[in-house]
Design a protein around this motif. Structure first.
Motif, PDB file in Angstrom:
ATOM      1  N   ALA A  39       9.730 -28.039  32.760  1.00  0.00           N
ATOM      2  CA  ALA A  39       9.720 -26.577  32.699  1.00  0.00           C
ATOM      3  C   ALA A  39      11.075 -26.015  33.139  1.00  0.00           C
ATOM      4  O   ALA A  39      11.624 -25.112  32.499  1.00  0.00           O
ATOM      5  N   THR A  40      11.584 -26.539  34.224  1.00  0.00           N
ATOM      6  CA  THR A  40      12.888 -26.075  34.720  1.00  0.00           C
ATOM      7  C   THR A  40      13.995 -26.359  33.710  1.00  0.00           C
ATOM      8  O   THR A  40      14.854 -25.507  33.458  1.00  0.00           O
ATOM      9  N   PHE A  41      13.991 -27.585  33.132  1.00  0.00           N
ATOM     10  CA  PHE A  41      14.999 -27.933  32.136  1.00  0.00           C
ATOM     11  C   PHE A  41      14.920 -26.984  30.951  1.00  0.00           C
ATOM     12  O   PHE A  41      15.961 -26.501  30.455  1.00  0.00           O
ATOM     13  N   ALA A  42      13.709 -26.705  30.448  1.00  0.00           N
ATOM     14  CA  ALA A  42      13.540 -25.861  29.274  1.00  0.00           C
ATOM     15  C   ALA A  42      14.076 -24.455  29.518  1.00  0.00           C
ATOM     16  O   ALA A  42      14.786 -23.893  28.668  1.00  0.00           O
ATOM     17  N   VAL A  43      13.758 -23.880  30.679  1.00  0.00           N
ATOM     18  CA  VAL A  43      14.186 -22.518  30.983  1.00  0.00           C
ATOM     19  C   VAL A  43      15.719 -22.446  31.093  1.00  0.00           C
ATOM     20  O   VAL A  43      16.354 -21.528  30.576  1.00  0.00           O
ATOM     21  N   ASP A  44      16.324 -23.449  31.745  1.00  0.00           N
ATOM     22  CA  ASP A  44      17.786 -23.452  31.897  1.00  0.00           C
ATOM     23  C   ASP A  44      18.496 -23.805  30.585  1.00  0.00           C
ATOM     24  O   ASP A  44      19.616 -23.348  30.337  1.00  0.00           O
ATOM     25  N   TYR A  45      17.829 -24.592  29.777  1.00  0.00           N
ATOM     26  CA  TYR A  45      18.426 -25.019  28.509  1.00  0.00           C
ATOM     27  C   TYR A  45      18.629 -23.832  27.578  1.00  0.00           C
ATOM     28  O   TYR A  45      19.591 -23.797  26.798  1.00  0.00           O
ATOM     29  N   LEU A  46      17.738 -22.820  27.664  1.00  0.00           N
ATOM     30  CA  LEU A  46      17.804 -21.678  26.756  1.00  0.00           C
ATOM     31  C   LEU A  46      18.928 -20.707  27.103  1.00  0.00           C
ATOM     32  O   LEU A  46      19.269 -19.858  26.284  1.00  0.00           O
ATOM     33  N   ASP A  47      19.499 -20.827  28.264  1.00  0.00           N
ATOM     34  CA  ASP A  47      20.635 -19.985  28.663  1.00  0.00           C
ATOM     35  C   ASP A  47      20.304 -18.496  28.462  1.00  0.00           C
ATOM     36  O   ASP A  47      20.980 -17.773  27.719  1.00  0.00           O
ATOM     37  N   VAL A  48      19.245 -18.055  29.154  1.00  0.00           N
ATOM     38  CA  VAL A  48      18.747 -16.686  29.021  1.00  0.00           C
ATOM     39  C   VAL A  48      19.598 -15.718  29.855  1.00  0.00           C
ATOM     40  O   VAL A  48      20.061 -16.049  30.948  1.00  0.00           O
ATOM     41  N   ASP A  49      19.772 -14.489  29.355  1.00  0.00           N
ATOM     42  CA  ASP A  49      20.437 -13.415  30.097  1.00  0.00           C
ATOM     43  C   ASP A  49      19.370 -12.714  30.946  1.00  0.00           C
ATOM     44  O   ASP A  49      18.617 -11.867  30.446  1.00  0.00           O
ATOM     45  N   TRP A  50      19.310 -13.062  32.221  1.00  0.00           N
ATOM     46  CA  TRP A  50      18.240 -12.573  33.078  1.00  0.00           C
ATOM     47  C   TRP A  50      18.404 -11.090  33.406  1.00  0.00           C
ATOM     48  O   TRP A  50      17.407 -10.393  33.670  1.00  0.00           O
ATOM     49  N   ASN A  51      19.593 -10.553  33.370  1.00  0.00           N
ATOM     50  CA  ASN A  51      19.770  -9.119  33.557  1.00  0.00           C
ATOM     51  C   ASN A  51      19.083  -8.344  32.433  1.00  0.00           C
ATOM     52  O   ASN A  51      18.426  -7.322  32.659  1.00  0.00           O
ATOM     53  N   GLU A  52      19.259  -8.810  31.223  1.00  0.00           N
ATOM     54  CA  GLU A  52      18.614  -8.160  30.089  1.00  0.00           C
ATOM     55  C   GLU A  52      17.097  -8.285  30.167  1.00  0.00           C
ATOM     56  O   GLU A  52      16.353  -7.361  29.779  1.00  0.00           O
ATOM     57  N   GLN A  53      16.634  -9.451  30.672  1.00  0.00           N
ATOM     58  CA  GLN A  53      15.183  -9.621  30.847  1.00  0.00           C
ATOM     59  C   GLN A  53      14.649  -8.630  31.884  1.00  0.00           C
ATOM     60  O   GLN A  53      13.559  -8.071  31.724  1.00  0.00           O
ATOM     61  N   ALA A  54      15.430  -8.392  32.938  1.00  0.00           N
ATOM     62  CA  ALA A  54      15.015  -7.423  33.961  1.00  0.00           C
ATOM     63  C   ALA A  54      14.935  -6.023  33.368  1.00  0.00           C
ATOM     64  O   ALA A  54      14.016  -5.242  33.677  1.00  0.00           O
ATOM     65  N   ALA A  55      15.897  -5.684  32.498  1.00  0.00           N
ATOM     66  CA  ALA A  55      15.889  -4.363  31.867  1.00  0.00           C
ATOM     67  C   ALA A  55      14.661  -4.205  30.971  1.00  0.00           C
ATOM     68  O   ALA A  55      14.002  -3.147  30.955  1.00  0.00           O
ATOM     69  N   LYS A  56      14.311  -5.240  30.198  1.00  0.00           N
ATOM     70  CA  LYS A  56      13.133  -5.190  29.338  1.00  0.00           C
ATOM     71  C   LYS A  56      11.851  -5.060  30.166  1.00  0.00           C
ATOM     72  O   LYS A  56      10.932  -4.305  29.804  1.00  0.00           O
ATOM     73  N   SER A  57      11.805  -5.799  31.266  1.00  0.00           N
ATOM     74  CA  SER A  57      10.616  -5.745  32.122  1.00  0.00           C
ATOM     75  C   SER A  57      10.461  -4.347  32.720  1.00  0.00           C
ATOM     76  O   SER A  57       9.336  -3.800  32.794  1.00  0.00           O
ATOM     77  N   ALA A  58      11.581  -3.739  33.157  1.00  0.00           N
ATOM     78  CA  ALA A  58      11.525  -2.390  33.718  1.00  0.00           C
ATOM     79  C   ALA A  58      11.021  -1.393  32.666  1.00  0.00           C
ATOM     80  O   ALA A  58      10.194  -0.504  32.966  1.00  0.00           O
TER      81      ALA A  58
END
Length: 310
Positions: free
Chosen positions: A255-274
């Motif tokens: 699970a950890t490898f998969a999440v890091d492998y995708l190289d997600v922009d977590w700031n943008e994810q925070a904006a979408k969640s807000a």
């Protein structure tokens, strides 16, 4: 044996070598060498005239280098012209004259051989002891062959140096443009770098910085696919997405490898969640930041997301 004089009863010395009427009565002429008849006959021909023997003698003395082979040929050719008298044998005196006959045209031709043009003198423009025709740089006395040309002064001639203008490198066995000394795969032009030293090139290593592994397992690949699906319809923090995959029974490592492998922009994810929270409920700015932190975003990510959505 018949002698060419045709005289019998009284001994006489044999006549000198020359062409005489063949005693076989055929009318042809044959060469007498002073001791015996030559086997080859010549047809009758006109006698070139007396006195030419002296010309042969004079020419031979004047051309000692060529007289050995040419004079013999010329002598026979001249005498082979024969006499107009095809019935009577010549006297010894006539034979002597004929044996010295020479054709002037052949003498002149022989002289051309003796007086041939001398060979040209070799040229050495730069005076280095090597003639221009074999000197690769005839105007430079310090260079005679390709081995003398070393542009970067590294001790390797340019024609053997893969990097003739870089003294630091000289060999490139696989011709990939990377010097052997810095090429992790010097005999394989497909690869050059192996950062983790595991024998697998970075370009085909799924874990170029981790020597313990180099390929993505099937479990890792499935976790990657699941993570991508979740991100397609909802926003997640890094820790929140790992928790979701573990809830789906993926191991923590996969699970950890998969999440890091995708190289997600977590700031943008925070904006979408807000934005999602504000779409169905009201929040104060600080309350929304706290809610995002509760969802697993870092405080900085939460502040960024709220500033984008609030």
């Amino acid at each position: 044996m018949n002698d060419p004089t045709g005289q019998h009863g009284q001994f006489q010395p044999p006549p000198p070598p020359g062409m005489y009427t063949d005693p076989d009565g055929s009318g042809y002429r044959r060469w007498w060498d002073g001791r015996q008849w030559h086997p080859v006959q010549q047809p009758p021909a006109q006698d070139p005239g007396p006195g030419t023997a002296r010309k042969v003698a004079t020419w031979v003395k004047a051309h000692p280098k060529t007289s050995g082979g040419i004079a013999a040929v010329v002598l026979i050719a001249a005498i082979a012209g024969g006499s107009g008298d095809t019935d009577a044998d010549p006297s010894p005196e006539q034979a002597a004259d004929r044996s010295e006959t020479v054709v002037q045209a052949d003498v002149e031709k022989a002289g051309e051989v003796v007086d041939a043009e001398p060979a040209p003198v070799p040229v050495d423009t730069d005076g280095d002891g090597v003639t221009d025709d074999v000197d690769v740089r005839p105007d430079d006395p310090s260079i005679q062959t390709d081995d003398d040309i070393d542009t970067d002064k590294d001790g390797v001639p340019d024609h053997q140096d893969a990097f003739p203008k870089n003294a630091e490198f000289s060999r490139d066995t696989d011709g990939d443009g990377s010097a052997d000394s810095i090429d992790d795969f010097p005999k394989d032009d497909r690869y050059t770098t192996d950062s983790d030293g595991d024998g697998v090139a970075d370009s085909v290593d799924d874990f170029p910085q981790d020597a313990s592994r180099s390929e993505i397992t099937s479990g890792m690949q499935n976790a990657i696919d699941s993570a991508e699906n979740y991100l397609d319809f909802s926003a997640f923090s890094r820790s929140g997405l790992i928790d979701q995959l573990e809830f789906e029974d993926y191991s923590t490592d996969d699970a950890t490898f998969a999440v890091d492998y995708l190289d997600v922009d977590w700031n943008e994810q925070a904006a979408k969640s807000a934005e999602n929270y504000l779409s169905f409920s009201s929040f104060s700015r600080q309350g929304l930041i706290d809610q995002l932190v509760f969802e697993g975003f870092t405080y900085e990510q939460a502040e960024y997301g709220v500033s984008k959505a609030y």
